[in-house]
Design an enzyme around this catalytic site. Structure first.
Site, PDB file in Angstrom:
ATOM      1  N   CYS A  74       0.844  -1.193   0.000  1.00  0.00           N
ATOM      2  CA  CYS A  74       0.000   0.000   0.000  1.00  0.00           C
ATOM      3  C   CYS A  74       0.884   1.249   0.000  1.00  0.00           C
ATOM      4  O   CYS A  74       1.569   1.526  -0.974  1.00  0.00           O
ATOM      5  CB  CYS A  74      -0.979  -0.034   1.154  1.00  0.00           C
ATOM      6  SG  CYS A  74      -2.313   1.196   0.990  1.00  0.00           S
ATOM      7  N   HIS A  79      -3.792  -4.767   0.467  1.00  0.00           N
ATOM      8  CA  HIS A  79      -3.292  -5.268   1.749  1.00  0.00           C
ATOM      9  C   HIS A  79      -3.401  -6.799   1.788  1.00  0.00           C
ATOM     10  O   HIS A  79      -4.477  -7.333   2.076  1.00  0.00           O
ATOM     11  CB  HIS A  79      -4.111  -4.682   2.907  1.00  0.00           C
ATOM     12  CG  HIS A  79      -3.811  -3.254   3.185  1.00  0.00           C
ATOM     13  ND1 HIS A  79      -2.812  -2.865   4.047  1.00  0.00           N
ATOM     14  CD2 HIS A  79      -4.371  -2.113   2.707  1.00  0.00           C
ATOM     15  CE1 HIS A  79      -2.777  -1.542   4.103  1.00  0.00           C
ATOM     16  NE2 HIS A  79      -3.706  -1.062   3.295  1.00  0.00           N
ATOM     17  N   GLU A  82      -2.325  -8.777   4.025  1.00  0.00           N
ATOM     18  CA  GLU A  82      -2.589  -9.201   5.404  1.00  0.00           C
ATOM     19  C   GLU A  82      -4.059  -9.060   5.792  1.00  0.00           C
ATOM     20  O   GLU A  82      -4.472  -9.572   6.828  1.00  0.00           O
ATOM     21  CB  GLU A  82      -1.687  -8.416   6.370  1.00  0.00           C
ATOM     22  CG  GLU A  82      -2.120  -6.993   6.671  1.00  0.00           C
ATOM     23  CD  GLU A  82      -1.754  -5.985   5.594  1.00  0.00           C
ATOM     24  OE1 GLU A  82      -1.939  -4.769   5.830  1.00  0.00           O
ATOM     25  OE2 GLU A  82      -1.289  -6.393   4.505  1.00  0.00           O
TER      26      GLU A  82
END
Length: 203
Positions: free
Chosen positions: A78, A177, A179
């Site tokens: 990001c 993202h 994660e």
């Protein structure tokens, strides 16, 4: 055990990233000072925040030179992807300059671009190559590389089409993202850890 440095630039989504890396078998080590990154098998420059504030923190913590000198696999996430480029329209910030190009505001009436979105024209081994994989995005700025050949996938918000991922050699970045992107995102981090293993074996 693969050791991956997670760089703390003051606003990154650190806990989620560290946990995700641990879940795929790496040891995540948070870095918030100017230590040498070379002993690590990989480096993650995580997302969330603004480029100007992130660069000021990296400078204050003496992390700019270690990042520029790091010889192994480097993944920007990001804002971390945006920091890889030369400059950003956000805060008129000078960035790391590891990739040629700049960062601009998304050309859309609704910002930020937030939520799940598909990526297209995938050409990076970190990313799923079959179907239309979906990832979680939260951002208002995007990379604009000088060389479009480093773009390894694309996505859209409104009428604007922009890079979802980039790569030049050992340096890769994803605008989404991983994660926060469920199984597809975990698969990206697994592949990054595998890349770090390959680098360590070749060293």
């Amino acid at each position: 055990m693969i050791r991956i440095a997670v760089v703390d630039h003051g606003a990154g989504n650190l806990v989620s990233m560290e946990q995700a890396l641990e879940d795929v078998g790496a040891t995540a080590v948070r870095i918030d000072d100017g230590q040498d990154l070379a002993p690590f098998d990989g480096v993650v420059l995580p997302g969330v925040g603004a480029t100007g504030a992130a660069m000021r923190t990296l400078r204050r913590r003496r992390l700019i030179d270690p990042l520029r000198a790091y010889p192994g696999p480097l993944l920007g996430v990001c804002v971390g992807l945006q920091l890889l480029f030369e400059r950003s329209d956000e805060d008129d910030a000078t960035c790391l300059g590891l990739l040629p190009g700049s960062v601009r505001r998304i050309q859309a009436t609704t910002l930020p671009h937030m939520g799940w979105n598909t990526i297209e024209e995938v050409s990076d081994p970190l990313l799923p190559s079959i179907g239309s994989p979906t990832f979680y995005f939260v951002h208002s700025y995007v990379a604009e590389p000088v060389d479009r050949a480093i773009v390894t996938s694309w996505t859209t918000h409104g009428a604007d089409r922009f890079p979802a991922s980039v790569r030049r050699g050992r340096i890769a970045g994803v605008q989404f993202h991983p994660e926060r992107s469920g199984p597809a995102g975990i698969a990206v981090l697994e592949r990054f850890v595998d890349e770090c293993k390959d680098h360590r074996r070749a060293a």
